[in-house]
Design a protein around this motif. Structure first.
Motif, PDB file in Angstrom:
ATOM      1  N   LEU B   6       0.840  -1.209   0.000  1.00 38.68           N
ATOM      2  CA  LEU B   6       0.000   0.000   0.000  1.00 38.68           C
ATOM      3  C   LEU B   6       0.869   1.251   0.000  1.00 38.68           C
ATOM      4  O   LEU B   6       0.646   2.195  -0.777  1.00 38.68           O
ATOM      5  N   MET B   7       1.893   1.240   0.858  1.00 41.66           N
ATOM      6  CA  MET B   7       2.773   2.409   0.979  1.00 41.66           C
ATOM      7  C   MET B   7       3.493   2.663  -0.349  1.00 41.66           C
ATOM      8  O   MET B   7       3.582   3.823  -0.789  1.00 41.66           O
ATOM      9  N   LEU B  10       1.059   4.185  -2.780  1.00 44.46           N
ATOM     10  CA  LEU B  10       0.787   5.597  -2.473  1.00 44.46           C
ATOM     11  C   LEU B  10       1.979   6.478  -2.842  1.00 44.46           C
ATOM     12  O   LEU B  10       1.810   7.587  -3.349  1.00 44.46           O
ATOM     13  N   ARG B  13       2.038   6.856  -6.634  1.00 42.81           N
ATOM     14  CA  ARG B  13       0.951   7.741  -7.045  1.00 42.81           C
ATOM     15  C   ARG B  13       1.292   9.199  -6.754  1.00 42.81           C
ATOM     16  O   ARG B  13       1.102  10.072  -7.614  1.00 42.81           O
ATOM     17  N   ALA B  14       1.796   9.461  -5.561  1.00 38.20           N
ATOM     18  CA  ALA B  14       2.130  10.828  -5.170  1.00 38.20           C
ATOM     19  C   ALA B  14       3.241  11.369  -6.064  1.00 38.20           C
ATOM     20  O   ALA B  14       3.164  12.504  -6.561  1.00 38.20           O
ATOM     21  N   LEU B  17       1.940  12.171  -9.540  1.00 36.80           N
ATOM     22  CA  LEU B  17       1.127  13.393  -9.554  1.00 36.80           C
ATOM     23  C   LEU B  17       2.020  14.626  -9.584  1.00 36.80           C
ATOM     24  O   LEU B  17       1.775  15.573 -10.342  1.00 36.80           O
ATOM     25  N   LEU B  18       3.069  14.612  -8.744  1.00 32.16           N
ATOM     26  CA  LEU B  18       3.989  15.754  -8.712  1.00 32.16           C
ATOM     27  C   LEU B  18       4.690  15.897 -10.058  1.00 32.16           C
ATOM     28  O   LEU B  18       4.847  17.003 -10.579  1.00 32.16           O
ATOM     29  N   ASP B  21       2.434  17.462 -12.645  1.00 33.00           N
ATOM     30  CA  ASP B  21       2.313  18.910 -12.472  1.00 33.00           C
ATOM     31  C   ASP B  21       3.596  19.600 -12.906  1.00 33.00           C
ATOM     32  O   ASP B  21       3.557  20.695 -13.482  1.00 33.00           O
ATOM     33  N   GLU B  58       2.983  21.830  -3.055  1.00 27.27           N
ATOM     34  CA  GLU B  58       2.577  20.420  -3.191  1.00 27.27           C
ATOM     35  C   GLU B  58       3.709  19.485  -2.780  1.00 27.27           C
ATOM     36  O   GLU B  58       3.498  18.515  -2.048  1.00 27.27           O
ATOM     37  N   PHE B  61       4.277  19.542   0.924  1.00 27.45           N
ATOM     38  CA  PHE B  61       3.224  18.780   1.596  1.00 27.45           C
ATOM     39  C   PHE B  61       3.462  17.275   1.465  1.00 27.45           C
ATOM     40  O   PHE B  61       3.348  16.530   2.432  1.00 27.45           O
ATOM     41  N   ALA B  62       3.813  16.835   0.246  1.00 22.52           N
ATOM     42  CA  ALA B  62       4.036  15.402   0.001  1.00 22.52           C
ATOM     43  C   ALA B  62       5.178  14.867   0.865  1.00 22.52           C
ATOM     44  O   ALA B  62       5.106  13.741   1.384  1.00 22.52           O
ATOM     45  N   ILE B  63       6.218  15.690   1.054  1.00 22.71           N
ATOM     46  CA  ILE B  63       7.345  15.282   1.898  1.00 22.71           C
ATOM     47  C   ILE B  63       6.890  15.194   3.355  1.00 22.71           C
ATOM     48  O   ILE B  63       7.124  14.193   4.032  1.00 22.71           O
ATOM     49  N   ALA B  65       3.954  14.772   4.499  1.00 25.30           N
ATOM     50  CA  ALA B  65       2.946  13.720   4.670  1.00 25.30           C
ATOM     51  C   ALA B  65       3.589  12.325   4.604  1.00 25.30           C
ATOM     52  O   ALA B  65       2.910  11.324   4.795  1.00 25.30           O
ATOM     53  N   GLY B  66       4.893  12.295   4.337  1.00 22.89           N
ATOM     54  CA  GLY B  66       5.597  11.014   4.310  1.00 22.89           C
ATOM     55  C   GLY B  66       5.389  10.221   3.030  1.00 22.89           C
ATOM     56  O   GLY B  66       5.591   9.009   2.997  1.00 22.89           O
ATOM     57  N   LEU B  67       4.968  10.902   1.968  1.00 26.88           N
ATOM     58  CA  LEU B  67       4.660  10.205   0.708  1.00 26.88           C
ATOM     59  C   LEU B  67       5.829  10.184  -0.257  1.00 26.88           C
ATOM     60  O   LEU B  67       5.933   9.295  -1.091  1.00 26.88           O
TER      61      LEU B  67
END
Lengths: 95, 95
Positions: B6-7, B10, B13-14, B17-18, B21, B58, B61-63, B65-67
């Motif tokens: 799962l990790m 995620l 995916r993260a 997305l970055l 963008d 973004e 935030f992703a960093i 959030a641990g993603l």
């Protein structure tokens, strides 16, 4: 940790981060509200707009990354937008 | 799905997305590079700066959030910053 526990942890963490950033903006709005008697600072609006844009990009990313529910993310933003509208209304009356 | 699967999902995916963008901004830079002969549009810089700021929020935030790993996130931004610097350099020469 099970995968559902992990997901819940990540969701909570993401939501709390967004809320923290939203609280910083709310604090900026509050300070400006308390200082309505002082001269309006044009940079203040600029800073608030930039901060709001940054937060909206964070929220959008968190929703797309599957970390935060669409509605929960949008609620954080719309609450701040109401605060901002109140501030601008109060500033208009004052001027 | 296990929690490590799962990790990984995620994280991918993260990151994607970055990167998506970032690609949009890279495309904006590319278009402007190709149109160096036309008159410089001051709004273009404004738009690029705003987009870069949004992406940096973004990534940050992703960093948090641990993603996304700190280094991977920062690499996305620094690559774009190099593109931007090249564009501004080319614009300066042109003017």
């Amino acid at each position: 940790m099970s995968s559902s526990e992990l997901m819940i942890n990540l969701n909570i963490r993401a939501y709390n981060l967004l809320q923290e950033d939203a609280d910083k903006i709310a604090k900026l709005i509050e300070v400006q509200m308390e200082n309505l008697t002082t001269r309006k600072c044009p940079l203040y609006e600029e800073v608030l707009d930039t901060q709001m844009y940054g937060l909206s990009r964070e929220v959008d990313f968190a929703i797309r990354a599957g970390l935060v529910a669409d509605q929960a993310g949008k609620m954080i933003l719309s609450k701040l937008e109401r605060n901002l509208a109140q501030l601008y209304e109060a500033l208009d009356i004052k001027l």
